[in-house]
Scaffold this motif. Structure first.
Motif, PDB file in Angstrom:
ATOM      1  N   GLU A  98     149.886 -53.682  62.438  1.00 55.12           N
ATOM      2  CA  GLU A  98     150.758 -53.069  63.427  1.00 55.12           C
ATOM      3  C   GLU A  98     151.374 -54.145  64.315  1.00 55.12           C
ATOM      4  O   GLU A  98     150.761 -55.170  64.565  1.00 55.12           O
ATOM      5  CB  GLU A  98     149.963 -52.094  64.303  1.00 55.12           C
ATOM      6  CG  GLU A  98     149.375 -50.934  63.534  1.00 55.12           C
ATOM      7  CD  GLU A  98     148.585 -49.993  64.420  1.00 55.12           C
ATOM      8  OE1 GLU A  98     149.029 -49.749  65.558  1.00 55.12           O
ATOM      9  OE2 GLU A  98     147.543 -49.530  63.975  1.00 55.12           O
ATOM     10  N   LEU A  99     152.586 -53.856  64.794  1.00 54.31           N
ATOM     11  CA  LEU A  99     153.289 -54.774  65.688  1.00 54.31           C
ATOM     12  C   LEU A  99     154.009 -53.942  66.732  1.00 54.31           C
ATOM     13  O   LEU A  99     154.677 -52.959  66.400  1.00 54.31           O
ATOM     14  CB  LEU A  99     154.294 -55.623  64.897  1.00 54.31           C
ATOM     15  CG  LEU A  99     155.169 -56.581  65.697  1.00 54.31           C
ATOM     16  CD1 LEU A  99     154.316 -57.671  66.344  1.00 54.31           C
ATOM     17  CD2 LEU A  99     156.215 -57.201  64.798  1.00 54.31           C
ATOM     18  N   TYR A 100     153.863 -54.320  67.995  1.00 51.28           N
ATOM     19  CA  TYR A 100     154.497 -53.593  69.087  1.00 51.28           C
ATOM     20  C   TYR A 100     155.273 -54.568  69.957  1.00 51.28           C
ATOM     21  O   TYR A 100     154.790 -55.650  70.265  1.00 51.28           O
ATOM     22  CB  TYR A 100     153.450 -52.904  69.970  1.00 51.28           C
ATOM     23  CG  TYR A 100     152.588 -51.922  69.238  1.00 51.28           C
ATOM     24  CD1 TYR A 100     152.982 -50.600  69.100  1.00 51.28           C
ATOM     25  CD2 TYR A 100     151.384 -52.315  68.673  1.00 51.28           C
ATOM     26  CE1 TYR A 100     152.185 -49.687  68.421  1.00 51.28           C
ATOM     27  CE2 TYR A 100     150.583 -51.415  67.996  1.00 51.28           C
ATOM     28  CZ  TYR A 100     150.989 -50.103  67.870  1.00 51.28           C
ATOM     29  OH  TYR A 100     150.216 -49.218  67.199  1.00 51.28           O
ATOM     30  N   LYS A 101     156.453 -54.167  70.379  1.00 51.37           N
ATOM     31  CA  LYS A 101     157.206 -54.944  71.353  1.00 51.37           C
ATOM     32  C   LYS A 101     156.886 -54.357  72.727  1.00 51.37           C
ATOM     33  O   LYS A 101     157.120 -53.175  72.978  1.00 51.37           O
ATOM     34  CB  LYS A 101     158.713 -54.870  71.080  1.00 51.37           C
ATOM     35  CG  LYS A 101     159.525 -55.746  72.020  1.00 51.37           C
ATOM     36  CD  LYS A 101     161.005 -55.641  71.734  1.00 51.37           C
ATOM     37  CE  LYS A 101     161.432 -56.812  70.889  1.00 51.37           C
ATOM     38  NZ  LYS A 101     162.895 -56.837  70.675  1.00 51.37           N
ATOM     39  N   ILE A 102     156.344 -55.171  73.596  1.00 55.68           N
ATOM     40  CA  ILE A 102     155.891 -54.692  74.899  1.00 55.68           C
ATOM     41  C   ILE A 102     157.043 -54.146  75.739  1.00 55.68           C
ATOM     42  O   ILE A 102     156.928 -53.073  76.338  1.00 55.68           O
ATOM     43  CB  ILE A 102     155.159 -55.825  75.659  1.00 55.68           C
ATOM     44  CG1 ILE A 102     153.869 -56.178  74.915  1.00 55.68           C
ATOM     45  CG2 ILE A 102     154.872 -55.418  77.097  1.00 55.68           C
ATOM     46  CD1 ILE A 102     153.164 -57.405  75.448  1.00 55.68           C
ATOM     47  N   ARG A 103     158.168 -54.848  75.771  1.00 56.45           N
ATOM     48  CA  ARG A 103     159.275 -54.457  76.640  1.00 56.45           C
ATOM     49  C   ARG A 103     159.847 -53.089  76.293  1.00 56.45           C
ATOM     50  O   ARG A 103     160.111 -52.267  77.165  1.00 56.45           O
ATOM     51  CB  ARG A 103     160.389 -55.514  76.590  1.00 56.45           C
ATOM     52  CG  ARG A 103     161.594 -55.197  77.465  1.00 56.45           C
ATOM     53  CD  ARG A 103     162.627 -56.314  77.439  1.00 56.45           C
ATOM     54  NE  ARG A 103     163.113 -56.637  76.122  1.00 56.45           N
ATOM     55  CZ  ARG A 103     164.142 -56.029  75.525  1.00 56.45           C
ATOM     56  NH1 ARG A 103     164.791 -55.063  76.125  1.00 56.45           N
ATOM     57  NH2 ARG A 103     164.515 -56.403  74.320  1.00 56.45           N
ATOM     58  N   THR A 104     160.031 -52.817  74.979  1.00 57.36           N
ATOM     59  CA  THR A 104     160.724 -51.585  74.568  1.00 57.36           C
ATOM     60  C   THR A 104     159.810 -50.542  73.941  1.00 57.36           C
ATOM     61  O   THR A 104     160.209 -49.397  73.773  1.00 57.36           O
ATOM     62  CB  THR A 104     161.827 -51.913  73.556  1.00 57.36           C
ATOM     63  OG1 THR A 104     161.212 -52.466  72.387  1.00 57.36           O
ATOM     64  CG2 THR A 104     162.847 -52.871  74.130  1.00 57.36           C
ATOM     65  N   GLY A 105     158.630 -50.946  73.527  1.00 57.80           N
ATOM     66  CA  GLY A 105     157.733 -50.022  72.843  1.00 57.80           C
ATOM     67  C   GLY A 105     158.044 -49.854  71.368  1.00 57.80           C
ATOM     68  O   GLY A 105     157.397 -49.067  70.687  1.00 57.80           O
ATOM     69  N   GLU A 106     159.000 -50.617  70.854  1.00 53.92           N
ATOM     70  CA  GLU A 106     159.325 -50.555  69.418  1.00 53.92           C
ATOM     71  C   GLU A 106     158.117 -50.977  68.593  1.00 53.92           C
ATOM     72  O   GLU A 106     157.312 -51.782  69.042  1.00 53.92           O
ATOM     73  CB  GLU A 106     160.514 -51.448  69.088  1.00 53.92           C
ATOM     74  CG  GLU A 106     161.833 -50.974  69.653  1.00 53.92           C
ATOM     75  CD  GLU A 106     162.928 -51.965  69.348  1.00 53.92           C
ATOM     76  OE1 GLU A 106     163.586 -51.794  68.303  1.00 53.92           O
ATOM     77  OE2 GLU A 106     163.109 -52.908  70.133  1.00 53.92           O
ATOM     78  N   THR A 107     158.058 -50.472  67.361  1.00 54.01           N
ATOM     79  CA  THR A 107     156.983 -50.850  66.456  1.00 54.01           C
ATOM     80  C   THR A 107     157.570 -51.288  65.116  1.00 54.01           C
ATOM     81  O   THR A 107     158.734 -51.048  64.815  1.00 54.01           O
ATOM     82  CB  THR A 107     156.027 -49.662  66.215  1.00 54.01           C
ATOM     83  OG1 THR A 107     156.740 -48.598  65.589  1.00 54.01           O
ATOM     84  CG2 THR A 107     155.417 -49.177  67.516  1.00 54.01           C
ATOM     85  N   GLY A 110     161.245 -53.370  63.744  1.00 54.41           N
ATOM     86  CA  GLY A 110     162.105 -53.305  64.927  1.00 54.41           C
ATOM     87  C   GLY A 110     161.537 -54.064  66.112  1.00 54.41           C
ATOM     88  O   GLY A 110     162.262 -54.411  67.042  1.00 54.41           O
ATOM     89  N   ALA A 111     160.229 -54.331  66.082  1.00 53.27           N
ATOM     90  CA  ALA A 111     159.590 -55.058  67.182  1.00 53.27           C
ATOM     91  C   ALA A 111     159.778 -56.564  67.086  1.00 53.27           C
ATOM     92  O   ALA A 111     159.446 -57.285  68.010  1.00 53.27           O
ATOM     93  CB  ALA A 111     158.104 -54.724  67.222  1.00 53.27           C
TER      94      ALA A 111
END
Length: 112
Positions: A98-107, A110-111
């Motif tokens: 799993e991968l999450y972008k902290i700023r936008t919440g994208e996974t 897209g992250a």
């Protein structure tokens, strides 16, 4: 997603960075590391005293990419980091669940 981790000689960082940028990799994380492989360190003489350095300075680079880019990334790092001498380093690839972008919440991709 995949994580490509490379352990390289420090003076090859700019070459590796440029090679990855040239194939479209826009981000990486770099850590200072120390270790040894087959060469098992080295000895130097300072004045009249011999100093044995068992752990040689290296850099650890991590790049997160899609599975389609793994081969290109590995090839770029190998070509850019190779000196032909002992201690050129290692590259390993691991799966990333799993991968999450902290700023936008994208996974996922897209992250990146």
């Amino acid at each position: 997603m995949k994580v490509v981790t490379a352990i390289i000689k420090p003076f090859k960082l700019n070459d590796v960075h440029n090679a990855l940028f040239a194939i479209g990799v826009s981000g990486m994380t770099v850590y200072e590391a120390k270790g040894h492989g087959h060469q098992k360190g080295h000895s130097e003489i300072y004045g009249a005293v011999e100093y044995v350095a068992y752990f040689i300075p290296k850099l650890c680079i991590e790049v997160i990419v899609t599975p389609e880019l793994v081969t290109s990334v590995v090839r770029a790092i190998m070509l850019a980091a190779r000196t032909g001498q002992s201690g050129d380093g290692k590259i390993y690839v691991t799966s990333l669940d799993e991968l999450y972008k902290i700023r936008t919440g994208e996974t996922g991709p897209g992250a990146l």
